[in-house]
Design a protein around this motif. Structure first.
Motif, PDB file in Angstrom:
ATOM      1  N   ILE A   1      41.887  37.016  60.588  1.00 44.63           N
ATOM      2  CA  ILE A   1      42.310  38.246  59.912  1.00 44.63           C
ATOM      3  C   ILE A   1      41.628  38.370  58.555  1.00 44.63           C
ATOM      4  CG2 ILE A   1      44.301  39.428  58.888  1.00 44.63           C
ATOM      5  CD1 ILE A   1      46.000  38.179  61.136  1.00 44.63           C
ATOM      6  N   ILE A   2      41.476  37.248  57.863  1.00 39.77           N
ATOM      7  CA  ILE A   2      40.796  37.267  56.564  1.00 39.77           C
ATOM      8  C   ILE A   2      39.350  37.729  56.727  1.00 39.77           C
ATOM      9  CG2 ILE A   2      39.914  35.804  54.703  1.00 39.77           C
ATOM     10  CD1 ILE A   2      42.463  34.194  54.887  1.00 39.77           C
ATOM     11  N   GLN A   3      38.701  37.252  57.772  1.00 36.27           N
ATOM     12  CA  GLN A   3      37.329  37.694  58.033  1.00 36.27           C
ATOM     13  C   GLN A   3      37.274  39.210  58.204  1.00 36.27           C
ATOM     14  OE1 GLN A   3      34.411  36.035  58.076  1.00 36.27           O
ATOM     15  NE2 GLN A   3      35.472  34.185  57.394  1.00 36.27           N
ATOM     16  N   SER A   4      38.248  39.742  58.916  1.00 37.52           N
ATOM     17  CA  SER A   4      38.302  41.189  59.129  1.00 37.52           C
ATOM     18  C   SER A   4      38.560  41.931  57.820  1.00 37.52           C
ATOM     19  CB  SER A   4      39.401  41.519  60.144  1.00 37.52           C
ATOM     20  OG  SER A   4      39.550  42.912  60.297  1.00 37.52           O
ATOM     21  N   LEU A   5      39.466  41.391  57.002  1.00 39.36           N
ATOM     22  CA  LEU A   5      39.781  42.032  55.722  1.00 39.36           C
ATOM     23  C   LEU A   5      38.581  41.998  54.776  1.00 39.36           C
ATOM     24  CD1 LEU A   5      43.407  40.676  55.084  1.00 39.36           C
ATOM     25  CD2 LEU A   5      42.764  43.027  55.654  1.00 39.36           C
ATOM     26  N   LYS A   6      37.854  40.903  54.795  1.00 38.46           N
ATOM     27  CA  LYS A   6      36.691  40.778  53.910  1.00 38.46           C
ATOM     28  C   LYS A   6      35.591  41.773  54.279  1.00 38.46           C
ATOM     29  CE  LYS A   6      35.130  36.805  52.613  1.00 38.46           C
ATOM     30  NZ  LYS A   6      34.594  35.421  52.642  1.00 38.46           N
ATOM     31  N   ALA A   7      35.586  42.187  55.523  1.00 35.13           N
ATOM     32  CA  ALA A   7      34.552  43.120  55.978  1.00 35.13           C
ATOM     33  C   ALA A   7      34.833  44.556  55.544  1.00 35.13           C
ATOM     34  CB  ALA A   7      34.436  43.056  57.497  1.00 35.13           C
ATOM     35  N   GLN A   8      36.047  44.803  55.035  1.00 34.66           N
ATOM     36  CA  GLN A   8      36.398  46.152  54.607  1.00 34.66           C
ATOM     37  C   GLN A   8      35.914  46.405  53.178  1.00 34.66           C
ATOM     38  OE1 GLN A   8      40.448  47.362  55.556  1.00 34.66           O
ATOM     39  NE2 GLN A   8      40.624  45.695  57.051  1.00 34.66           N
ATOM     40  N   ALA A   9      35.782  47.669  52.854  1.00 35.54           N
ATOM     41  CA  ALA A   9      35.211  48.053  51.553  1.00 35.54           C
ATOM     42  C   ALA A   9      36.310  48.155  50.494  1.00 35.54           C
ATOM     43  CB  ALA A   9      34.479  49.391  51.683  1.00 35.54           C
ATOM     44  N   TRP A  10      36.730  47.005  49.979  1.00 37.39           N
ATOM     45  CA  TRP A  10      37.737  46.992  48.922  1.00 37.39           C
ATOM     46  C   TRP A  10      37.059  47.143  47.564  1.00 37.39           C
ATOM     47  CZ3 TRP A  10      42.104  47.505  51.352  1.00 37.39           C
ATOM     48  CH2 TRP A  10      42.345  46.839  52.549  1.00 37.39           C
ATOM     49  N   SER A  11      37.697  47.869  46.670  1.00 31.72           N
ATOM     50  CA  SER A  11      37.136  48.041  45.325  1.00 31.72           C
ATOM     51  C   SER A  11      37.745  47.072  44.315  1.00 31.72           C
ATOM     52  CB  SER A  11      37.369  49.481  44.846  1.00 31.72           C
ATOM     53  OG  SER A  11      38.762  49.773  44.798  1.00 31.72           O
ATOM     54  N   ASP A  12      38.835  46.437  44.697  1.00 30.13           N
ATOM     55  CA  ASP A  12      39.562  45.533  43.794  1.00 30.13           C
ATOM     56  C   ASP A  12      38.918  44.144  43.823  1.00 30.13           C
ATOM     57  OD1 ASP A  12      41.354  43.868  42.475  1.00 30.13           O
ATOM     58  OD2 ASP A  12      43.111  44.946  43.201  1.00 30.13           O
ATOM     59  N   GLU A  13      38.326  43.733  42.723  1.00 34.21           N
ATOM     60  CA  GLU A  13      37.675  42.419  42.668  1.00 34.21           C
ATOM     61  C   GLU A  13      38.684  41.282  42.774  1.00 34.21           C
ATOM     62  OE1 GLU A  13      35.156  42.041  39.305  1.00 34.21           O
ATOM     63  OE2 GLU A  13      33.827  43.697  39.872  1.00 34.21           O
ATOM     64  N   ASP A  14      39.890  41.493  42.237  1.00 32.51           N
ATOM     65  CA  ASP A  14      40.929  40.462  42.343  1.00 32.51           C
ATOM     66  C   ASP A  14      41.285  40.197  43.806  1.00 32.51           C
ATOM     67  OD1 ASP A  14      41.050  40.163  39.620  1.00 32.51           O
ATOM     68  OD2 ASP A  14      42.738  41.543  39.358  1.00 32.51           O
ATOM     69  N   LEU A  15      41.308  41.262  44.599  1.00 36.49           N
ATOM     70  CA  LEU A  15      41.609  41.109  46.023  1.00 36.49           C
ATOM     71  C   LEU A  15      40.506  40.317  46.715  1.00 36.49           C
ATOM     72  CD1 LEU A  15      43.042  41.600  48.674  1.00 36.49           C
ATOM     73  CD2 LEU A  15      42.107  43.924  48.710  1.00 36.49           C
ATOM     74  N   LEU A  16      39.267  40.632  46.411  1.00 40.35           N
ATOM     75  CA  LEU A  16      38.146  39.915  47.029  1.00 40.35           C
ATOM     76  C   LEU A  16      38.161  38.438  46.643  1.00 40.35           C
ATOM     77  CD1 LEU A  16      35.345  42.597  46.481  1.00 40.35           C
ATOM     78  CD2 LEU A  16      36.551  42.070  48.614  1.00 40.35           C
ATOM     79  N   ASP A  17      38.458  38.159  45.379  1.00 40.46           N
ATOM     80  CA  ASP A  17      38.548  36.761  44.931  1.00 40.46           C
ATOM     81  C   ASP A  17      39.689  36.037  45.641  1.00 40.46           C
ATOM     82  OD1 ASP A  17      36.419  37.100  43.229  1.00 40.46           O
ATOM     83  OD2 ASP A  17      37.657  37.445  41.440  1.00 40.46           O
ATOM     84  N   ALA A  18      40.821  36.729  45.767  1.00 42.92           N
ATOM     85  CA  ALA A  18      41.979  36.117  46.423  1.00 42.92           C
ATOM     86  C   ALA A  18      41.693  35.839  47.896  1.00 42.92           C
ATOM     87  CB  ALA A  18      43.196  37.025  46.287  1.00 42.92           C
ATOM     88  N   LEU A  19      40.984  36.751  48.552  1.00 38.57           N
ATOM     89  CA  LEU A  19      40.619  36.542  49.956  1.00 38.57           C
ATOM     90  C   LEU A  19      39.714  35.316  50.105  1.00 38.57           C
ATOM     91  CD1 LEU A  19      39.979  40.217  51.139  1.00 38.57           C
ATOM     92  CD2 LEU A  19      41.687  38.647  52.082  1.00 38.57           C
ATOM     93  N   ASN A  20      38.763  35.187  49.205  1.00 37.12           N
ATOM     94  CA  ASN A  20      37.860  34.024  49.258  1.00 37.12           C
ATOM     95  C   ASN A  20      38.617  32.724  49.011  1.00 37.12           C
ATOM     96  OD1 ASN A  20      35.469  35.443  49.814  1.00 37.12           O
ATOM     97  ND2 ASN A  20      35.144  35.921  47.650  1.00 37.12           N
ATOM     98  N   GLN A  21      39.531  32.750  48.047  1.00 36.00           N
ATOM     99  CA  GLN A  21      40.313  31.549  47.747  1.00 36.00           C
ATOM    100  C   GLN A  21      41.217  31.174  48.919  1.00 36.00           C
ATOM    101  OE1 GLN A  21      42.395  32.250  44.060  1.00 36.00           O
ATOM    102  NE2 GLN A  21      40.510  32.720  42.948  1.00 36.00           N
ATOM    103  N   LEU A  22      41.837  32.183  49.521  1.00 37.29           N
ATOM    104  CA  LEU A  22      42.713  31.917  50.662  1.00 37.29           C
ATOM    105  C   LEU A  22      41.904  31.393  51.844  1.00 37.29           C
ATOM    106  CD1 LEU A  22      45.512  32.007  51.913  1.00 37.29           C
ATOM    107  CD2 LEU A  22      45.142  34.425  52.465  1.00 37.29           C
TER     108      LEU A  22
END
Length: 378
Positions: free
Chosen positions: A224-245
């Motif tokens: 699911i994280i892989q799928s979420l990372k593929a989406q165009a999020w503008s929030d850098e905190d979200l992208l960092d959190a996804l990578n950390q998770l």
């Protein structure tokens, strides 16, 4: 904030006569209840904080009466908020107000303690649901359909869970609920960036807990994280959190023992014939782990015999108890002390043959010991 609310807040903050607001919460007039609750939330939120994180009154530490007053106020408000989540007094406003206030109050460590002690965490879990399940939640709370389409309500509920994820007793409780599948399901289907962000941050906090980490993996969170990372999020905190998770899950997969997965399965009551149950190596390597927390896992297995209506769960529970008897040096004594015998014997008359078969095996090992019971089986 309207001027009347601000003026009321200033008056009660300065005079410190906030107990009357708690009394007014019990009034039948919703307008009064709503304003009192908002003012109380502001009072608690803006109070000076001691170095240990507890709320103070702004007075010298020897002013015990004032501290006691604020504690009484906080308890009264939390009781009222919990009552609104259980039995809303307003058809559309009670739950959104309660969740909004809690999302502010739970920023205080002392409030988290009080909320958990008041058994309030369980009231939040049913509110976390993707849009596809909104109908069942609406029926559960018997509230108008329109309430459940407020994205802010879902966000603030998830925010409450995130704040509670910083308090270990709350995490211990959450690990035994259905909150993890709900959070993952919402994150998977939500298009609201702030909702996904707060859920990912919550999961990141819960990951170090072995039971939570095992459940995340079983729920397919890495994919699911892989799928979420593929989406165009503008929030850098979200992208960092996804990578950390993602990194945390990869590390967790490397270190996760099969007993952690087994323990999570038992604590959630979702027993099934996974390979570990019949793997002799699993029982030999992990038999001493059953002694943790005063045989917590074993006690839950015994409880499942009383409470579960699922035939598979009952059969697996009986089998696992028989395995514990076989592999633990004091297995017969421990299982007997937990008063499992009568519960298992009742299941020997169960309508399901798989249940009766494993109940019989458990009783044989309990009465005869593993060696002779295995001989009879052969």
């Amino acid at each position: 904030m309207d001027m009347m609310l601000l003026a009321s807040f200033a008056f009660f903050y300065v005079t410190d006569n906030v107990l009357i607001l708690v009394i007014w919460l019990g009034e039948g007039n919703w307008f009064i209840q709503e304003k009192c609750c908002k003012i109380l939330t502001l009072v608690v939120s803006i109070r000076p904080k001691a170095r240990d994180g507890h709320i103070t009154t702004g007075e010298p530490s020897h002013s015990k009466s004032k501290i006691s007053t604020l504690n009484d106020v906080l308890k009264g408000q939390l009781d009222w908020l919990s009552s609104q989540l259980k039995n809303p007094s307003h058809p559309t406003c009670s739950i959104p107000l309660a969740i909004n206030c809690l999302s502010n109050l739970l920023r205080e460590p002392s409030v988290r303690v009080s909320f958990v002690q008041a058994d309030g965490v369980k009231l939040l879990v049913p509110l976390i649901s993707p849009a596809s399940n909104q109908q069942s939640i609406q029926d559960y709370f018997e509230l108008p359909w329109s309430v459940w389409f407020i994205p802010q309500l879902l966000y603030e509920t998830c925010l409450c869970i995130w704040l509670l994820s910083y308090y270990d007793p709350a995490v211990d409780y959450l690990a035994t609920t259905r909150v993890m599948p709900r959070l993952v399901e919402v994150a998977k289907g939500s298009t609201k960036e702030k909702v996904v962000r707060v859920i990912v941050l919550t999961l990141r906090n819960l990951l170090p807990k072995p039971a939570c980490g095992a459940q995340m993996i079983d729920l397919g969170l890495p994919q699911i994280i892989q799928s979420l990372k593929a989406q165009a999020w503008s929030d850098e905190d979200l992208l960092d959190a996804l990578n950390q998770l993602e990194d945390g899950l990869k590390e967790h997969i490397k270190t996760l023992s099969s007993f952690d997965k087994y323990k999570q399965e038992v604590l959630l009551g979702h027993l099934d014939w996974y390979p570990m149950h019949k793997d002799p190596g699993f029982w030999r390597e992990n038999i001493t782990n059953f002694e943790e927390n005063d045989f917590q896992v074993l006690r839950v297995l015994v409880t499942i015999l009383d409470t579960s209506s699922d035939s598979t769960a009952l059969a697996v529970a009986c089998y696992d108890l028989s395995q514990f008897i076989q592999y633990h040096p004091a297995g017969r004594i421990i299982v007997s002390d937990l008063k499992a015998k009568d519960r298992v014997m009742k299941l020997m008359n169960h309508e399901n043959t798989e249940v009766t078969k494993n109940a019989l095996l458990c009783i044989q090992r309990l009465f005869l010991g593993a060696k002779y019971a295995s001989f009879l089986q052969a």
